[in-house]
Design an enzyme around this catalytic site. Structure first.
Site, PDB file in Angstrom:
ATOM      1  N   ASP A   1       0.844  -1.202   0.000  1.00 17.26           N
ATOM      2  CA  ASP A   1       0.000   0.000   0.000  1.00 17.26           C
ATOM      3  C   ASP A   1       0.876   1.247   0.000  1.00 17.26           C
ATOM      4  O   ASP A   1       2.056   1.192   0.343  1.00 17.26           O
ATOM      5  CB  ASP A   1      -0.914   0.000   1.239  1.00 17.26           C
ATOM      6  N   SER A   2       0.269   2.366  -0.318  1.00 19.02           N
ATOM      7  CA  SER A   2       0.982   3.644  -0.307  1.00 19.02           C
ATOM      8  C   SER A   2       1.346   4.088   1.108  1.00 19.02           C
ATOM      9  O   SER A   2       2.135   5.010   1.275  1.00 19.02           O
ATOM     10  CB  SER A   2       0.115   4.718  -0.972  1.00 19.02           C
TER      11      SER A   2
ATOM     12  N   CYS B   1      -3.869  -0.924  -2.163  1.00 21.87           N
ATOM     13  CA  CYS B   1      -4.100   0.479  -2.527  1.00 21.87           C
ATOM     14  C   CYS B   1      -4.888   0.560  -3.838  1.00 21.87           C
ATOM     15  O   CYS B   1      -4.481  -0.009  -4.852  1.00 21.87           O
ATOM     16  CB  CYS B   1      -2.744   1.153  -2.679  1.00 21.87           C
TER      17      CYS B   1
ATOM     18  N   HIS C   1      -8.898   4.366   2.798  1.00 24.33           N
ATOM     19  CA  HIS C   1      -9.249   5.144   3.987  1.00 24.33           C
ATOM     20  C   HIS C   1     -10.762   5.288   4.208  1.00 24.33           C
ATOM     21  O   HIS C   1     -11.185   5.637   5.302  1.00 24.33           O
ATOM     22  CB  HIS C   1      -8.664   6.554   3.889  1.00 24.33           C
TER      23      HIS C   1
HETATM   24  N1  I24 Z   1      -4.858   7.365   9.885  1.00 26.09           N
HETATM   25  C1  I24 Z   1      -4.172   7.231   8.767  1.00 26.09           C
HETATM   26  N2  I24 Z   1      -2.996   7.815   8.495  1.00 26.09           N
HETATM   27  C2  I24 Z   1      -2.423   8.584   9.440  1.00 26.09           C
HETATM   28  C3  I24 Z   1      -4.300   8.149  10.825  1.00 26.09           C
HETATM   29  C4  I24 Z   1      -3.069   8.769  10.657  1.00 26.09           C
HETATM   30  N3  I24 Z   1      -2.796   9.460  11.778  1.00 26.09           N
HETATM   31  C5  I24 Z   1      -3.840   9.263  12.623  1.00 26.09           C
HETATM   32  N4  I24 Z   1      -4.748   8.472  12.047  1.00 26.09           N
HETATM   33  N5  I24 Z   1      -1.232   9.165   9.202  1.00 26.09           N
HETATM   34  O1  I24 Z   1      -4.670   6.431   7.784  1.00 26.09           O
HETATM   35  C6  I24 Z   1      -0.622   9.097   7.913  1.00 26.09           C
HETATM   36  C7  I24 Z   1       0.662   9.794   7.827  1.00 26.09           C
HETATM   37  N6  I24 Z   1       1.674   9.098   8.636  1.00 26.09           N
HETATM   38  C8  I24 Z   1       1.745   7.660   8.325  1.00 26.09           C
HETATM   39  C9  I24 Z   1       2.838   6.993   9.108  1.00 26.09           C
HETATM   40  O2  I24 Z   1       4.079   7.641   8.914  1.00 26.09           O
HETATM   41  C10 I24 Z   1       4.044   9.040   9.186  1.00 26.09           C
HETATM   42  C11 I24 Z   1       2.968   9.733   8.404  1.00 26.09           C
HETATM   43  C12 I24 Z   1      -5.810   5.630   8.038  1.00 26.09           C
HETATM   44  C13 I24 Z   1      -5.471   4.437   8.892  1.00 26.09           C
HETATM   45  C14 I24 Z   1      -6.119   3.223   8.372  1.00 26.09           C
HETATM   46  C15 I24 Z   1      -5.849   2.027   9.220  1.00 26.09           C
HETATM   47  C16 I24 Z   1      -6.037   8.055  12.576  1.00 26.09           C
HETATM   48  C17 I24 Z   1      -6.159   6.557  12.785  1.00 26.09           C
HETATM   49  C18 I24 Z   1      -5.297   5.846  13.628  1.00 26.09           C
HETATM   50  C19 I24 Z   1      -5.443   4.463  13.811  1.00 26.09           C
HETATM   51  C20 I24 Z   1      -6.442   3.798  13.139  1.00 26.09           C
HETATM   52  C21 I24 Z   1      -7.292   4.468  12.279  1.00 26.09           C
HETATM   53  C22 I24 Z   1      -7.140   5.846  12.108  1.00 26.09           C
HETATM   54  F1  I24 Z   1      -4.321   6.491  14.281  1.00 26.09           F
HETATM   55  F2  I24 Z   1      -7.943   6.507  11.297  1.00 26.09           F
HETATM   56  N1  DGL Z   2      -4.179   3.971  -0.485  1.00 24.06           N
HETATM   57  C1  DGL Z   2      -4.769   4.981  -1.348  1.00 24.06           C
HETATM   58  C2  DGL Z   2      -5.961   4.398  -2.130  1.00 24.06           C
HETATM   59  O1  DGL Z   2      -6.561   3.423  -1.750  1.00 24.06           O
HETATM   60  C3  DGL Z   2      -5.227   6.192  -0.553  1.00 24.06           C
HETATM   61  C4  DGL Z   2      -4.087   6.999   0.009  1.00 24.06           C
HETATM   62  C5  DGL Z   2      -3.198   7.591  -1.055  1.00 24.06           C
HETATM   63  O2  DGL Z   2      -3.650   8.500  -1.805  1.00 24.06           O
HETATM   64  O3  DGL Z   2      -2.075   7.137  -1.179  1.00 24.06           O
HETATM   65  O4  DGL Z   2      -6.284   4.893  -3.182  1.00 24.06           O
END
Ligand code: I24
Ligand code: DGL
Length: 265
Positions: A9-10, A72, A185
Site C-alpha cells: 500500500d501507499s 491500494c 481510507h
Molecule cells: N490514519 C491514517 N494515516 C495517518 C491516521 C493517521 N494518523 C492518525 N490516524 N497518518 O490512515 C498518515 C501519515 N503518517 C503515516 C505513518 O508515517 C508518518 C505519516 C488511516 C489508517 C487506516 C488504518 C487516525 C487513525 C489511527 C489508527 C487507526 C485508524 C485511524 F491512528 F484513522
Molecule cells: N491507499 C490509497 C488508495 O486506496 C489512498 C491513500 C493515497 O492517496 O495514497 O487509493
C-alpha cells in the site's frame, strides 16, 4: 502452503484491507509494505505510482510470498495489469472484488464510485464494472479531502460529517442504489457516508470484498496455510517505524507488532 501473503500500500491505509484478511484467514502470515514516506499516491502522476508500486512488489517477491495483494486502489488502478502479466505469483487488486460485489448487489444498475483523483482519472472502476454489465450506469466521484481528513485523526463527530457531506454534495442530484468505497481510507468514514446517502443505499467496502476473494482463491488452489502455529506478521514502512507501529497497533488491536524500516529502489 506456509509462505506469507504479501500486501502492499501507499502507506497505512492498506491496514484496512489487512485487518479484513486477518479476520477471514486467521492462520495466514502477512508481510506488509507501506510506502508512508511517499504517501499519498492519490494525487501523483500515473507513471510515478507505477514505479513505486513495482518497487514494493519486487521487495516482497524477494521474501518469497505466495500471493500479492495490492491493497491500494490508486496503485491497483494503474499497476494491476502489468504486475499480473510479469510476476510468477497470483496478484489480486482491490478494484475487481469491489466492482463484482457492487454488480451483485445493485438492483437498478446505478453505482457510485468514491475514490482518489488518481483512481477516478484512471477509469479502472468503470472498466471493471462495464466488463461485468454493459448496462451499468456509473457515477464516479473523486473525494480529495477524505484521505487528509482521516489522517488528521479528526474523523469522528460533526466536523467530519460536514466535511464528508460537502465532498458528497455532487451526489444530491443523482440516482443510485449502491456506493463503492474505492479507497483504503474510506471505510473509516463509512458511518458518515451511510448517514449522508440514507438507508436505501448499500455502501460496500472494497477491503472486505478483497479479503473474501483472497480466501476463495487460496482455498481453490489448495494454498491455504496448514500449520497450527500463530502467524508472525511483519510490517515494513519506508517512513517512521514508531508512528507506523502506533497506527497499526491501534487499528489491528494488537500489541508488539513487528514493524521494520525498509528502503525501496
Ligand atoms: N490514519 C491514517 N494515516 C495517518 C491516521 C493517521 N494518523 C492518525 N490516524 N497518518 O490512515 C498518515 C501519515 N503518517 C503515516 C505513518 O508515517 C508518518 C505519516 C488511516 C489508517 C487506516 C488504518 C487516525 C487513525 C489511527 C489508527 C487507526 C485508524 C485511524 F491512528 F484513522
Ligand atoms: N491507499 C490509497 C488508495 O486506496 C489512498 C491513500 C493515497 O492517496 O495514497 O487509493
Amino acid at each position: 502452503m506456509n509462505a506469507p501473503i504479501g500486501v502492499i500500500d501507499s502507506g497505512v491505509g492498506g491496514l484496512t484491507v489487512t485487518k479484513e484478511i486477518m479476520k477471514v484467514l486467521p492462520h495466514e502470515t502477512i508481510y506488509y509494505i507501506g510506502d508512508t514516506a511517499r504517501c499519498p499516491y492519490g494525487p501523483r502522476d500515473k507513471q510515478e505510482v507505477k514505479t513505486f508500486t513495482w518497487q514494493m512488489a519486487k521487495a516482497l517477491q524477494r521474501l518469497n510470498i505466495k500471493m500479492l495483494v495490492i491493497a491500494c486502489n490508486t496503485a491497483t488502478a494503474v499497476t494491476l495489469e502489468s504486475l499480473q502479466q510479469k510476476l510468477p505469483i497470483p496478484v489480486i487488486g482491490v478494484i475487481n472484488p469491489g466492482a463484482r460485489a457492487a454488480e451483485k448487489k445493485t438492483k437498478r444498475n446505478e453505482i457510485v464510485v468514491l475514490a482518489t483523483e488518481g483512481t477516478i482519472k484512471s477509469g479502472a472502476y468503470e472498466n471493471a464494472l462495464l466488463s461485468l454489465s454493459s448496462k451499468a450506469k456509473i457515477i464516479p466521484l473523486a473525494c480529495p479531502t477524505f484521505v487528509p481528513l482521516v489522517e488528521s485523526g479528526e474523523y469522528e463527530g460533526q466536523f467530519a460529517f460536514d466535511l464528508v457531506a460537502n465532498g458528497l454534495k455532487p451526489l444530491v442530484k443523482e440516482k443510485f442504489d449502491t456506493v463503492i468505497l474505492g479507497c483504503t481510507h474510506y471505510p473509516i468514514l463509512q458511518q458518515h457516508i451511510e448517514k449522508f446517502v440514507g438507508p436505501d443505499v448499500t455502501v460496500l467496502s472494497s477491503a472486505e470484498e478483497t479479503a473474501k476473494e483472497v480466501g476463495e482463491w487460496l482455498a481453490y488452489h489448495n494454498l491455504l496455510n496448514d500449520s497450527d502455529e500463530e502467524p508472525h506478521h511483519i510490517f515494513h514502512t519506508t517512513g517512521s517505524v514508531p508512528i507506523f507501529k502506533m497506527i497499526a497497533e491501534k487499528w489491528l488491536q494488537s500489541k508488539q507488532l513487528d514493524v521494520r524500516r525498509i528502503k525501496l529502489e
